[in-house]
Design an enzyme around this catalytic site. Structure first.
Site, mmCIF file in Angstrom:
data_model
loop_
_atom_site.group_PDB
_atom_site.id
_atom_site.type_symbol
_atom_site.label_atom_id
_atom_site.label_comp_id
_atom_site.label_asym_id
_atom_site.label_seq_id
_atom_site.Cartn_x
_atom_site.Cartn_y
_atom_site.Cartn_z
ATOM 1 N N ASN A 205 0.983 -1.286 0.048
ATOM 2 C CA ASN A 205 -0.384 0.343 -0.438
ATOM 3 C C ASN A 205 0.951 1.344 0.177
ATOM 4 O O ASN A 205 2.604 1.113 0.143
ATOM 5 C CB ASN A 205 -0.740 0.284 1.117
ATOM 6 C CG ASN A 205 -0.235 -0.022 3.057
ATOM 7 O OD1 ASN A 205 0.793 0.560 2.977
ATOM 8 N ND2 ASN A 205 -0.673 -0.602 3.470
ATOM 9 N N ARG A 206 0.262 2.214 -0.038
ATOM 10 C CA ARG A 206 1.183 3.802 -0.418
ATOM 11 C C ARG A 206 1.855 3.965 1.168
ATOM 12 O O ARG A 206 3.088 4.222 0.689
ATOM 13 C CB ARG A 206 0.496 4.548 -0.809
ATOM 14 C CG ARG A 206 0.863 6.270 -0.350
ATOM 15 C CD ARG A 206 0.354 7.312 -0.134
ATOM 16 N NE ARG A 206 -0.144 7.644 0.872
ATOM 17 C CZ ARG A 206 1.318 7.923 1.759
ATOM 18 N NH1 ARG A 206 2.035 8.055 1.164
ATOM 19 N NH2 ARG A 206 1.252 8.240 2.852
ATOM 20 N N LYS A 207 1.819 3.593 2.722
ATOM 21 C CA LYS A 207 2.460 4.016 3.655
ATOM 22 C C LYS A 207 3.539 3.351 3.354
ATOM 23 O O LYS A 207 4.480 3.105 3.487
ATOM 24 C CB LYS A 207 1.712 3.130 4.959
ATOM 25 C CG LYS A 207 2.111 3.954 6.009
ATOM 26 C CD LYS A 207 1.117 3.866 7.079
ATOM 27 C CE LYS A 207 2.477 3.685 8.758
ATOM 28 N NZ LYS A 207 2.467 2.898 9.035
ATOM 29 N N GLU A 208 3.267 1.442 2.921
ATOM 30 C CA GLU A 208 4.032 0.397 2.986
ATOM 31 C C GLU A 208 5.639 0.990 1.832
ATOM 32 O O GLU A 208 7.269 0.475 1.973
ATOM 33 C CB GLU A 208 3.771 -0.816 2.549
ATOM 34 C CG GLU A 208 3.571 -1.520 3.787
ATOM 35 C CD GLU A 208 1.676 -2.785 3.414
ATOM 36 O OE1 GLU A 208 1.218 -3.244 4.690
ATOM 37 O OE2 GLU A 208 1.827 -3.456 2.286
ATOM 38 N N ASP A 275 -6.445 -8.014 0.873
ATOM 39 C CA ASP A 275 -6.580 -9.571 0.521
ATOM 40 C C ASP A 275 -7.244 -9.409 -0.629
ATOM 41 O O ASP A 275 -6.752 -10.112 -1.440
ATOM 42 C CB ASP A 275 -7.727 -10.456 1.965
ATOM 43 C CG ASP A 275 -6.834 -9.658 3.462
ATOM 44 O OD1 ASP A 275 -5.522 -9.735 3.048
ATOM 45 O OD2 ASP A 275 -7.571 -9.585 4.111
#
Length: 490
Positions: A205-208, A275
């Protein structure tokens, strides 16, 4: 060209080997009634609770719900939560489960307290051991995974950093998959993307992604600029960055970039949306979709998932409804044949406490008078069901030579109208049995009837519903239309 029907058919025949962190998701729903005097925090009056298969197990459930087959390998403890997960997975059609038990660790369990009126997560309590599996357990996992590679069309690693996907497990699976020429999708958790080297595509995701690349990752351009170094580090073919309401951006090793905006949807709960994306992407790619087609499938699946509460699954029919224009869904999704299961169609409407309207007729040749009644009927309710006389029923009521169109043709024309939510065909001369099944809130007929003449009025009114008579449009009659057409032909 994006051919959803072809991709959907191909997805249903694929087998995904899914490995990852399994967890028990529990949701406690209630209403926020007041602020606690002991500690300034909301007090939730509990109304209901539910338990779901979460984490990588939710990926497996989505694979099966979308029509694929899943071989799932996970880790549980010797405890009640582990037993509950094992029993729940055994009941899931389309999932073949291989679970390794570790008596030294608890099964991961998450309990979320949710305010129903605001669809807000108030608190989450976790029971877990977020540490790598011991060497002996690692070997058991590897021994459980590798024999199933030959049967898989694609491999999916769902990393929640709870101990299953250690560096050693990841390395063994990816290396074996590459040797077997199987593509590998990784939903990563580690900021060290190098441990996933050799995978086909990573889906942070964007944060990761921002943490892994030490970039802002706040736009398509910034993601495209940071992705090449990340892909070099991970030795992967592509990087897919999911960004919630901003959509998702895919960058490939050859410099290509694809952005798919998020579909408009009322967000109820984002739990498990990642998921769903991973499951849909895996099946689409295994089914032969290109990057663009696979992303569109994954984006639509995510839109369906976030519109539900809890750890939700997305079914093929829901995905189809989200992607295809409504008119193309009419025949398959909006028509119930005589004797069909109408409850399966309206159960969700009842759960949402929607006003269900009902009207009926032969609708042999649809004309402006019909359209006026139907649109007026729809304005009285949230969902409109049209009872449609079968061919035999029309013949008994109207005589030989009628109907002009058979029941399937008449049903498809009605179902294509935006005002109509469901068409139910009935064999009897009146729709009384159908009305008893539907239990509508509103019963609608044309103004050429009186309330007492409307079939089923006493049933609806006894249950607290109402009968509405809609003013008809003068000068329009199916019988006169048929007569004029036959005279013209003669």
């Amino acid at each position: 060209m994006f051919d959803f029907e072809a991709i959907s058919r191909a997805m249903s025949g694929q087998t995904v080997l899914c490995v990852g962190d399994l967890m028990l998701d529990e949701f406690v729903y209630g209403e926020v009634s007041r602020i606690s005097p002991e500690a300034p925090a909301p007090v939730i009056a509990v109304r209901r609770s539910e338990t779901n298969i979460g984490g990588a197990g939710n990926v497996a459930r989505n694979i099966a719900a979308l029509g694929g087959r899943c071989i799932f390998v996970g880790l549980i403890g010797e405890d009640a939560a582990g037993t509950a997960l094992s029993e729940a997975l055994a009941k899931e059609a389309g999932i073949e489960t291989v679970l390794v038990r570790d008596a030294a660790r608890p099964t991961t369990r998450k309990v979320r307290f949710v305010s129903e009126q605001f669809s807000t997560h108030m608190l989450r309590s976790d029971w877990e051991l977020a540490a790598p599996a011991a060497p002996a357990i690692e070997q058991q996992l590897i021994d459980a995974i590798l024999p199933h590679l030959a049967r898989a069309d694609i491999v999916l690693l769902s990393d929640y950093a709870k101990g299953v996907l250690t560096a050693r497990v990841i390395r063994n699976v990816i290396d074996a998959a590459r040797q077997a020429k199987k593509r590998v999708i990784v939903d990563p958790k580690s900021a060290n993307l190098a441990i996933y080297r050799g995978a086909t595509v990573l889906t942070p995701n964007r944060k990761e992604f921002a943490e892994a690349t030490r970039s802002r990752a706040d736009s398509q351009d910034s993601i495209a600029q940071a992705a090449p170094d990340a892909m070099y580090l991970a030795d992967c073919e592509a990087m897919l960055v999911t960004q919630g309401e901003r959509g998702m951006t895919l960058v490939t090793r050859d410099g290509g970039s694809i952005h798919v905006p998020a579909l408009p949807v009322k967000v109820r709960d984002v739990s498990g949306a990642g998921d769903t994306v991973a499951a849909a992407l895996a099946l689409a790619l295994a089914g032969g979709a290109d990057w663009d087609g696979a992303l569109r499938i994954a984006s639509a699946a995510a839109a369906v998932a976030v519109g539900k509460t809890g750890t939700a699954i997305v079914r093929s029919a829901e995905l189809r409804r989200r992607i295809l224009p409504h008119a193309s869904l009419a025949a398959e999704d909006k028509i119930v044949p005589a004797g069909g299961d109408i409850d399966a169609h309206i159960e969700e409407w009842r759960k949402q406490d929607l006003r269900i309207g009902f009207t009926n007729g032969c609708f042999d040749i649809l004309h402006p008078g019909h359209v006026k009644v139907l649109t007026a009927a729809r304005s009285t309710c949230d969902r409109l069901i049209v009872g449609l006389n079968s061919d035999a029923s029309v013949r008994r009521l109207k005589g030989e030579g009628r109907p002009v169109q058979n029941e399937r043709a008449r049903a498809e024309v009605l179902a294509a109208l935006e005002a109509v939510d469901l068409v139910a065909i009935f064999e009897e001369d009146t729709p009384i049995n159908l009305i008893m099944k539907v239990r509508p809130t509103v019963l609608v007929k044309g103004g050429d009837y009186t309330r007492e003449q409307v079939v089923g009025h006493e049933i609806v009114e006894a249950a607290g519903g109402e009968v509405v008579l809609v003013e008809i449009l003068p000068g329009h009659s199916t019988t006169s239309l048929v007569a004029r057409a036959r005279e013209g032909k003669a």
